[in-house]
Scaffold this motif. Structure first.
Motif, PDB file in Angstrom:
ATOM      1  N   GLU A 177      70.175  29.734   8.116  1.00 40.03           N
ATOM      2  CA  GLU A 177      71.552  29.288   7.897  1.00 40.03           C
ATOM      3  C   GLU A 177      71.730  28.812   6.460  1.00 40.03           C
ATOM      4  O   GLU A 177      70.887  28.104   5.917  1.00 40.03           O
ATOM      5  CB  GLU A 177      71.877  28.150   8.867  1.00 40.03           C
ATOM      6  N   LYS A 178      72.838  29.204   5.845  1.00 38.66           N
ATOM      7  CA  LYS A 178      73.086  28.846   4.448  1.00 38.66           C
ATOM      8  C   LYS A 178      73.898  27.562   4.337  1.00 38.66           C
ATOM      9  O   LYS A 178      74.821  27.326   5.128  1.00 38.66           O
ATOM     10  CB  LYS A 178      73.808  29.993   3.730  1.00 38.66           C
ATOM     11  N   HIS A 179      73.558  26.757   3.320  1.00 34.77           N
ATOM     12  CA  HIS A 179      74.243  25.486   3.087  1.00 34.77           C
ATOM     13  C   HIS A 179      74.445  25.266   1.592  1.00 34.77           C
ATOM     14  O   HIS A 179      73.677  25.768   0.767  1.00 34.77           O
ATOM     15  CB  HIS A 179      73.421  24.319   3.661  1.00 34.77           C
ATOM     16  N   HIS A 180      75.480  24.481   1.245  1.00 36.00           N
ATOM     17  CA  HIS A 180      75.743  24.110  -0.145  1.00 36.00           C
ATOM     18  C   HIS A 180      74.879  22.889  -0.474  1.00 36.00           C
ATOM     19  O   HIS A 180      75.314  21.745  -0.359  1.00 36.00           O
ATOM     20  CB  HIS A 180      77.230  23.798  -0.346  1.00 36.00           C
ATOM     21  N   MET A 181      73.665  23.133  -0.901  1.00 36.51           N
ATOM     22  CA  MET A 181      72.715  22.041  -1.111  1.00 36.51           C
ATOM     23  C   MET A 181      72.132  22.049  -2.524  1.00 36.51           C
ATOM     24  O   MET A 181      71.303  21.204  -2.849  1.00 36.51           O
ATOM     25  CB  MET A 181      71.586  22.141  -0.086  1.00 36.51           C
ATOM     26  N   HIS A 182      72.557  22.988  -3.360  1.00 32.31           N
ATOM     27  CA  HIS A 182      72.042  23.072  -4.724  1.00 32.31           C
ATOM     28  C   HIS A 182      72.440  21.831  -5.518  1.00 32.31           C
ATOM     29  O   HIS A 182      73.580  21.359  -5.431  1.00 32.31           O
ATOM     30  CB  HIS A 182      72.593  24.334  -5.403  1.00 32.31           C
ATOM     31  N   GLU A 183      71.505  21.276  -6.274  1.00 40.44           N
ATOM     32  CA  GLU A 183      71.698  20.103  -7.128  1.00 40.44           C
ATOM     33  C   GLU A 183      71.949  18.817  -6.342  1.00 40.44           C
ATOM     34  O   GLU A 183      72.385  17.819  -6.920  1.00 40.44           O
ATOM     35  CB  GLU A 183      72.825  20.324  -8.143  1.00 40.44           C
ATOM     36  N   LYS A 184      71.696  18.834  -5.046  1.00 38.93           N
ATOM     37  CA  LYS A 184      71.820  17.612  -4.244  1.00 38.93           C
ATOM     38  C   LYS A 184      70.420  17.095  -3.901  1.00 38.93           C
ATOM     39  O   LYS A 184      69.479  17.867  -3.751  1.00 38.93           O
ATOM     40  CB  LYS A 184      72.592  17.891  -2.953  1.00 38.93           C
ATOM     41  N   PHE A 211      66.576  18.109   7.655  1.00 37.59           N
ATOM     42  CA  PHE A 211      66.929  18.423   6.278  1.00 37.59           C
ATOM     43  C   PHE A 211      68.207  17.663   5.957  1.00 37.59           C
ATOM     44  O   PHE A 211      69.265  17.948   6.521  1.00 37.59           O
ATOM     45  CB  PHE A 211      67.139  19.927   6.105  1.00 37.59           C
ATOM     46  N   SER A 212      68.131  16.668   5.060  1.00 30.67           N
ATOM     47  CA  SER A 212      69.284  15.827   4.730  1.00 30.67           C
ATOM     48  C   SER A 212      69.663  16.027   3.274  1.00 30.67           C
ATOM     49  O   SER A 212      68.804  15.978   2.385  1.00 30.67           O
ATOM     50  CB  SER A 212      68.953  14.352   4.977  1.00 30.67           C
ATOM     51  N   PHE A 213      70.965  16.228   3.008  1.00 30.72           N
ATOM     52  CA  PHE A 213      71.464  16.412   1.645  1.00 30.72           C
ATOM     53  C   PHE A 213      72.933  16.052   1.642  1.00 30.72           C
ATOM     54  O   PHE A 213      73.696  16.456   2.508  1.00 30.72           O
ATOM     55  CB  PHE A 213      71.265  17.860   1.181  1.00 30.72           C
ATOM     56  N   GLY A 214      73.352  15.244   0.651  1.00 30.86           N
ATOM     57  CA  GLY A 214      74.733  14.797   0.627  1.00 30.86           C
ATOM     58  C   GLY A 214      75.084  14.075   1.914  1.00 30.86           C
ATOM     59  O   GLY A 214      74.387  13.160   2.344  1.00 30.86           O
ATOM     60  N   ASP A 215      76.161  14.497   2.552  1.00 28.69           N
ATOM     61  CA  ASP A 215      76.589  13.895   3.817  1.00 28.69           C
ATOM     62  C   ASP A 215      76.123  14.703   5.021  1.00 28.69           C
ATOM     63  O   ASP A 215      76.524  14.411   6.147  1.00 28.69           O
ATOM     64  CB  ASP A 215      78.125  13.785   3.857  1.00 28.69           C
ATOM     65  N   GLU A 216      75.306  15.714   4.815  1.00 31.68           N
ATOM     66  CA  GLU A 216      74.895  16.599   5.900  1.00 31.68           C
ATOM     67  C   GLU A 216      73.452  16.368   6.314  1.00 31.68           C
ATOM     68  O   GLU A 216      72.618  15.943   5.511  1.00 31.68           O
ATOM     69  CB  GLU A 216      75.058  18.062   5.489  1.00 31.68           C
ATOM     70  N   VAL A 218      66.919  20.522  -6.624  1.00 35.77           N
ATOM     71  CA  VAL A 218      66.747  21.848  -7.222  1.00 35.77           C
ATOM     72  C   VAL A 218      67.924  22.133  -8.145  1.00 35.77           C
ATOM     73  O   VAL A 218      69.083  21.985  -7.762  1.00 35.77           O
ATOM     74  CB  VAL A 218      66.649  22.946  -6.141  1.00 35.77           C
ATOM     75  N   GLU A 219      67.615  22.564  -9.378  1.00 39.17           N
ATOM     76  CA  GLU A 219      68.628  22.950 -10.354  1.00 39.17           C
ATOM     77  C   GLU A 219      68.289  24.340 -10.891  1.00 39.17           C
ATOM     78  O   GLU A 219      67.268  24.922 -10.538  1.00 39.17           O
ATOM     79  CB  GLU A 219      68.674  21.922 -11.487  1.00 39.17           C
ATOM     80  N   GLY A 220      69.148  24.854 -11.751  1.00 38.37           N
ATOM     81  CA  GLY A 220      68.902  26.179 -12.321  1.00 38.37           C
ATOM     82  C   GLY A 220      69.282  27.278 -11.347  1.00 38.37           C
ATOM     83  O   GLY A 220      70.397  27.294 -10.803  1.00 38.37           O
ATOM     84  N   ASN A 221      68.367  28.205 -11.103  1.00 40.76           N
ATOM     85  CA  ASN A 221      68.610  29.325 -10.193  1.00 40.76           C
ATOM     86  C   ASN A 221      69.005  28.814  -8.803  1.00 40.76           C
ATOM     87  O   ASN A 221      68.309  27.994  -8.199  1.00 40.76           O
ATOM     88  CB  ASN A 221      67.339  30.179 -10.098  1.00 40.76           C
TER      89      ASN A 221
END
Length: 312
Positions: free
Chosen positions: A64-71, A86-91, A23-26
């Protein structure tokens, strides 16, 4: 201006649902698993979501909020265990669904959101890998030309290191591999092979890219992960700090041998050289690399690094 809900096909009794997307943009978005009967309610994840996660850029929301934008995000739901991952980056986040009946994967987005679906699959094969001599649980390593396939160089495996094959989901980037440090990464089929015999030979002078902490490139003086758009390198190079950590956080570290960013490595025909090695090429006159950078050397910004950026 309200949320728009993107949903998958409904689950059946056995086959897992799988999505891979970016996901990119908003930055206001959520992803989760919802009852199939709720697919017409665009605000379901925002108001009633329990099995899912919210992007850190979302105002409100219940999850729960996570830093997952653009990953690269991989979402899986196993109807037999009712477990969503839900997998993104190292999380990786796992949540068990308490509702019964068919389910759908759901992505809640707002205006300005750009979604790139890399794979919209249904079956996640966790037993047998459709490849020559490979099975889930096998010890695997990178192939000799792994850098040619997607972002394989950014994963937890370095050349010659051995990881464990965890999943093949049948997609265009099917292999999830767990590295020696416990981190997982998705690889293209051509980037992975079974770890039997000696590791594949690398061409002399080839680069070895790693993904840990962003560094200062020893050639252009910019962040190895985000170039001139990095918050710490904006509008200036930092050759006086070449070879040190940038300070902006985790990301592409560039070549661990010569210290150059990936773009500088790819834009130069010079062989990879570690600090102190002689570089007998016409372009540098045989100068030595000292403390990770050429001396004497230009401090002009290299245009090759200008295209990479981080959004703020």
């Amino acid at each position: 201006n309200g949320p728009v809900l993107l949903v998958s096909e409904p689950s059946d009794d056995s086959d897992p649902l799988t999505w891979k997307f970016t996901v990119e943009g908003n930055k206001s978005w959520s992803v989760g698993v919802i009852p199939a009967s709720a697919s017409s309610d665009n605000e379901y994840l925002m108001e009633h979501g329990e099995v899912g996660i919210d992007s850190s850029g979302l105002s409100g929301g219940k999850m729960e909020k996570h830093h997952m934008h653009e990953k690269l995000m991989t979402v899986k739901f196993d109807p037999s265990t009712r477990l969503a991952s839900f997998s993104f980056g190292d999380e990786e986040v796992s949540i068990k669904a308490t509702f019964s009946g068919p389910a759908r994967l759901a992505l809640s987005t707002f205006n300005g959101t750009e979604v790139t679906m890399e794979d919209i699959g249904k079956v996640a094969n966790t037993k047998r890998v459709d490849g020559p001599g490979l099975n889930v649980g096998d010890e695997v390593r990178l192939t000799a030309n792994y850098e040619e396939f997607g972002d394989a160089a950014g994963g937890p495996l370095s050349s010659g290191e051995v990881g464990i094959l965890v999943i093949d989901d049948g997609s265009s980037k099917p292999f999830q591999v767990r590295g020696p440090n416990g981190k997982t990464w998705w690889y293209h089929r051509e980037a992975i092979e079974k770890a039997v015999g000696p590791p594949p030979a690398r061409a002399p002078g080839s680069h070895t890219f790693v993904r840990e902490q962003c560094m200062i490139c020893t050639s252009c003086g910019l962040c190895t992960g985000y170039g001139s758009r990095c918050v710490n390198c904006r509008e200036r190079n930092r050759l006086d700090e070449a070879g040190r950590r940038c300070g902006c956080g985790s990301g592409d570290s560039g070549c661990k041998r010569c210290g150059k960013c990936r773009t500088c490595c790819n834009s130069s025909s010079e062989p990879c050289t570690a600090p102190g090695e002689q570089v007998p090429t016409a372009s540098n006159g045989g100068r030595k690399v000292v403390d990770g950078r050429f001396h004497p050397g230009s401090r002009e910004l290299k245009g090759a690094c200008e295209g990479r950026y981080r959004l703020f």
